[in-house]
Write an enzyme that holds these catalytic residues in place. Structure first.
Site, PDB file in Angstrom:
ATOM      1  N   ARG A  24       6.068   6.094 -14.615  1.00  0.00           N
ATOM      2  CA  ARG A  24       7.472   5.817 -14.910  1.00  0.00           C
ATOM      3  C   ARG A  24       8.395   6.562 -13.948  1.00  0.00           C
ATOM      4  NH1 ARG A  24       8.499   7.556 -20.678  1.00  0.00           N
ATOM      5  NH2 ARG A  24       6.744   8.935 -20.254  1.00  0.00           N
ATOM      6  N   THR A  26     -21.107 -12.697  11.598  1.00  0.00           N
ATOM      7  CA  THR A  26     -19.764 -13.287  11.678  1.00  0.00           C
ATOM      8  C   THR A  26     -19.017 -12.864  12.932  1.00  0.00           C
ATOM      9  OG1 THR A  26     -18.837 -11.454  10.381  1.00  0.00           O
ATOM     10  CG2 THR A  26     -19.553 -13.407   9.167  1.00  0.00           C
ATOM     11  N   HIS A  40       3.303  23.702 -17.320  1.00  0.00           N
ATOM     12  CA  HIS A  40       3.843  23.664 -15.957  1.00  0.00           C
ATOM     13  C   HIS A  40       2.852  24.230 -14.950  1.00  0.00           C
ATOM     14  CE1 HIS A  40       7.605  22.179 -17.429  1.00  0.00           C
ATOM     15  NE2 HIS A  40       7.798  23.235 -18.202  1.00  0.00           N
ATOM     16  N   LYS A  90      -3.790 -10.048  10.332  1.00  0.00           N
ATOM     17  CA  LYS A  90      -2.867 -10.169  11.472  1.00  0.00           C
ATOM     18  C   LYS A  90      -2.245 -11.555  11.517  1.00  0.00           C
ATOM     19  CE  LYS A  90      -2.547  -9.967  16.504  1.00  0.00           C
ATOM     20  NZ  LYS A  90      -3.159  -9.509  17.769  1.00  0.00           N
ATOM     21  N   GLY A 131     -26.243 -13.317   1.192  1.00  0.00           N
ATOM     22  CA  GLY A 131     -26.387 -13.294  -0.262  1.00  0.00           C
ATOM     23  C   GLY A 131     -25.293 -14.051  -0.978  1.00  0.00           C
TER      24      GLY A 131
END
Length: 529
Positions: free
Chosen positions: A218, A70, A281, A140, A39
Site C-alpha cells: 500500500r 533455435t 522499528h 526488441k 520436450g
C-alpha cells in the site's frame, strides 16, 4: 506499429509446462500455427495437438544435447523482421523465413537447480542460451511480436486476444516486452552471482541483483512513499518464504521488522530451549530464553512492555496455545515461528488484525550471504553478518574473573547486541534482556537509555530495584572512553562483554578494575546501521 497485430504463428519452447496443454489448445482453436521444440513439442503432440518441429523449419536437427536448436536465422529472422520494412520482407521471402508473431518461452530452471545444491556441471547445463536470445529478439521487435515468459501471463494473453479479435495491442506488447527483459536480466544476474561464488570472486567488476514481485504494498515506510515486496528465490526460511495463516497483508514496515525479529531469534538454537524476540522499528525491545515458549515470551515482554505494544513477536520453536493466549493479551502486529499448533491458530483466529506466519524452519545465522544498501549513485554490498563467538573466543582482561552465570549471560547479551542498531548496549540477566539502548550517537547515551528503561519496568512490575543491578552488559563496539564503563557501573552492572580494540583499552580496563567489574573482549565488532 501502434494498431493491433494479428497472431497467426507461435513458437512455444518451455521448461515449465504448467498449464501448457490447455493454453496451446486455446491457441490452436483460434487457428494459430504452433512451432515447438524438444520436450514441449512432444508434450503437445501427445495431447493430440498439431505441432511443427522447429528442426523441420530450420532444416537442422537439434544437436549437441539440445544446446543448438533455435539459434538459426529462420527462427531469429522470423522474430526480428520488421513487417513494414520492404527490405526485411524481401529478405524473408528470399530465404524462406516465415514470421513468428508470438513467442512463448520460459527458461531452463537455473535458479532452482542452484537452490537445490546441484553440482557445478548440472548448474552449467541449466544455463539457457537459445531461450534468452529468442526472448530478447522478440521483445526488441515488440512493435510486431508478442512475447510471453511467465506461465501466469497465459490467461492475460488469451483475454487480450478475446478483446481484440485475435490481435494484441501495442500497449500489451510493450508490457510483455518489459517483463521479458526483466526476466532475462534476472536470469543473467542469477548466473553471474552463482559464477562469482563458484570462482570465489568477492568483488566482481559488475554486480547484479534481481527479484520477482511478491506483492505490491500500500505504501512504504510512510504513506507518501510507493513500495513493493520482491523475492529473490533464496530458500532461506523467513518472511519471504513464510505461509501467512491470517490477517491483512503485511506492510513495508511489517516485513522489515518481521525479518529482523526472525533473524534474531534464529541465533538461539531450539535444541537448547525456547527463545523469543520482540521487535519494534527493527530493534529488539525484549529477548529471552525460557523453559517453555510461554516463559520465554513473558520474560522478553517484561523487558519493555510499553515498546512491545504493536510489535513483532518471533519464536524459535512451535507456537502453542498458551503462548498464543498470552501474546493475544496486547495488540501485536505479526507473530512468526517455525510452526504453530491448532490451539494457537484458534486463539489468533479471533484477532483479525494479527498476522500469523510460519516458516517450516529457522534461517542459519552462520550461513554466508550478501546484503546491500543503496546510496546516491550506487550501492554498498557486504557479506551477511554471520559472526559468532563462543566461550573459547573470550579473553578476560579484568582482574576479576567472570563466573559461569555471567559468562552465559554475556554470550546471550552479545548475541542480542548483534541485532541492535548501533550504538548498542544490552543489559541481560538470567538469559533475558532487562534493558536495551539502541541507535544513539553516543554509547554513553545508549547505556543510560537501557538503564532508564529497566528502571521504568521495575516500577511497572512493582520491583524494589531495576533489573540492571547485577546484570551483564554487551556493547556492539568498543568503549572509546572510561565514561561508558562508569555509567554501566552506576546502573549496577557486574560484567561487560565488548570487542576491545580502542586506543584507550588500558584506561577502560583500569576503570573496570576500579569499579569491580569483570570484562571480556571478543575481538569482533557488530556495528548495525
Amino acid at each position: 506499429m501502434s494498431h493491433p497485430v494479428p497472431i497467426r504463428r507461435a513458437l512455444i519452447s518451455v521448461s515449465d509446462k504448467t498449464g501448457l496443454i490447455d493454453f496451446a489448445r486455446k491457441l490452436d482453436a483460434r487457428g494459430i500455427e504452433i512451432l515447438s521444440t524438444g520436450g514441449s513439442a512432444r508434450t503437445l503432440r501427445e495431447a493430440g495437438l498439431t505441432v511443427i518441429d522447429v528442426a523441420d523449419v530450420t532444416g537442422f536437427p537439434e544437436m549437441m544435447d539440445g544446446r543448438v536448436k533455435t539459434l538459426h536465422p529462420v527462427v531469429h529472422g522470423g522474430l526480428l523482421a520488421l513487417r513494414d520494412n520492404a527490405e526485411h520482407q524481401a529478405a524473408m521471402e528470399a530465404h524462406g523465413i516465415g514470421p513468428i508473431d508470438l513467442l512463448v518461452v520460459n527458461l531452463y530452471p537455473f535458479e532452482e537447480t542452484v537452490a537445490k545444491g546441484a553440482s557445478h556441471d548440472d548448474c552449467i547445463e541449466n544455463i539457457d542460451i537459445g531461450g534468452p536470445a529468442m526472448i530478447r529478439a522478440a521483445a526488441k521487435n515488440h512493435g510486431f511480436v508478442t512475447v510471453i515468459v511467465d506461465v501466469q501471463d497465459y490467461d492475460a494473453l488469451l483475454a487480450e486476444l478475446d478483446a481484440n479479435d485475435d490481435r494484441t495491442t501495442l500497449a500489451f506488447r510493450q508490457r510483455q516486452a518489459q517483463i521479458a527483459y526483466a526476466r532475462t536480466a534476472a536470469y543473467d544476474a542469477a548466473v553471474s552471482t552463482w559464477l562469482a561464488g563458484a570462482i570465489g570472486a568477492e568483488t566482481p567488476r559488475r554486480r547484479a541483483f534481481a527479484g520477482t514481485l511478491a506483492q505490491p504494498l500500500r505504501y512504504g515506510e510512510n504513506p507518501h512513499q510507493s513500495a513493493a515486496f520482491y523475492v529473490t528465490g533464496d530458500n532461506r526460511p523467513g518472511v519471504a518464504t513464510a505461509k501467512q495463516w491470517q490477517g491483512k497483508e503485511l506492510s513495508y514496515n511489517n516485513i522489515n521488522d518481521t525479518d529482523a525479529a526472525f533473524e534474531l531469534v534464529a541465533e538461539f538454537d531450539p535444541v537448547e530451549g525456547p527463545a523469543c524476540a520482540i521487535i519494534k522499528h527493527a530493534n529488539p525491545c525484549g529477548v529471552a530464553r525460557g523453559e517453555t515458549a510461554l516463559e520465554a515470551y513473558k520474560r522478553a515482554f517484561d523487558c519493555d512492555r510499553t515498546s512491545a505494544f504493536g510489535g513483532i513477536v518471533a519464536l524459535n520453536q512451535v507456537l502453542d496455545g498458551p503462548t498464543a493466549e498470552e501474546i493475544a493479551r496486547i495488540f501485536t502486529e505479526v507473530v512468526i515461528a517455525p510452526d504453530a499448533d491448532e490451539d494457537a491458530k484458534r486463539v489468533f483466529a479471533a484477532k483479525k488484525n494479527l498476522r500469523l506466519l510460519t516458516t517450516g524452519g529457522l534461517p542459519d545465522p552462520r550461513a554466508p550471504g550478501l546484503s546491500f544498501r543503496q546510496v546516491a549513485g550506487g550501492f554498498l554490498v557486504q557479506g551477511r553478518d554471520n559472526g559468532h563467538v563462543s566461550l573459547s573466543d573470550l579473553k578476560v582482561v579484568s582482574d576479576r574473573q567472570p563466573d559461569d552465570a555471567e559468562l552465559r549471560d554475556m554470550l546471550f547479551a552479545w548475541t542480542v547486541a548483534k541485532h541492535v542498531k548501533s550504538n548498542a548496549i544490552v543489559y541481560a540477566k538470567d538469559r533475558a534482556t532487562v534493558g536495551i539502548g539502541a541507535g544513539q550517537m553516543s554509547r554513553v547515551d545508549s547505556t543510560r537509555i537501557g538503564r532508564r528503561k529497566s528502571e521504568d519496568m521495575a516500577e511497572a512490575l512493582g520491583l524494589g530495584q531495576p533489573l540492571t543491578i547485577g546484570a551483564v552488559v554487551a556493547s556492539d563496539a568498543f568503549f572509546p572512553f572510561a565514561d561508558g564503563i562508569e555509567a554501566l557501573a552506576e546502573a549496577g552492572a557486574r560484567a561487560v562483554i565488548q570487542p576491545g580494540g580502542s586506543m584507550r583499552d588500558d584506561e577502560v580496563i583500569a576503570a573496570a578494575n576500579r569499579l569491580g567489574l569483570a570484562m571480556v573482549f571478543t575481538g569482533q565488532r557488530h556495528f548495525r546501521h
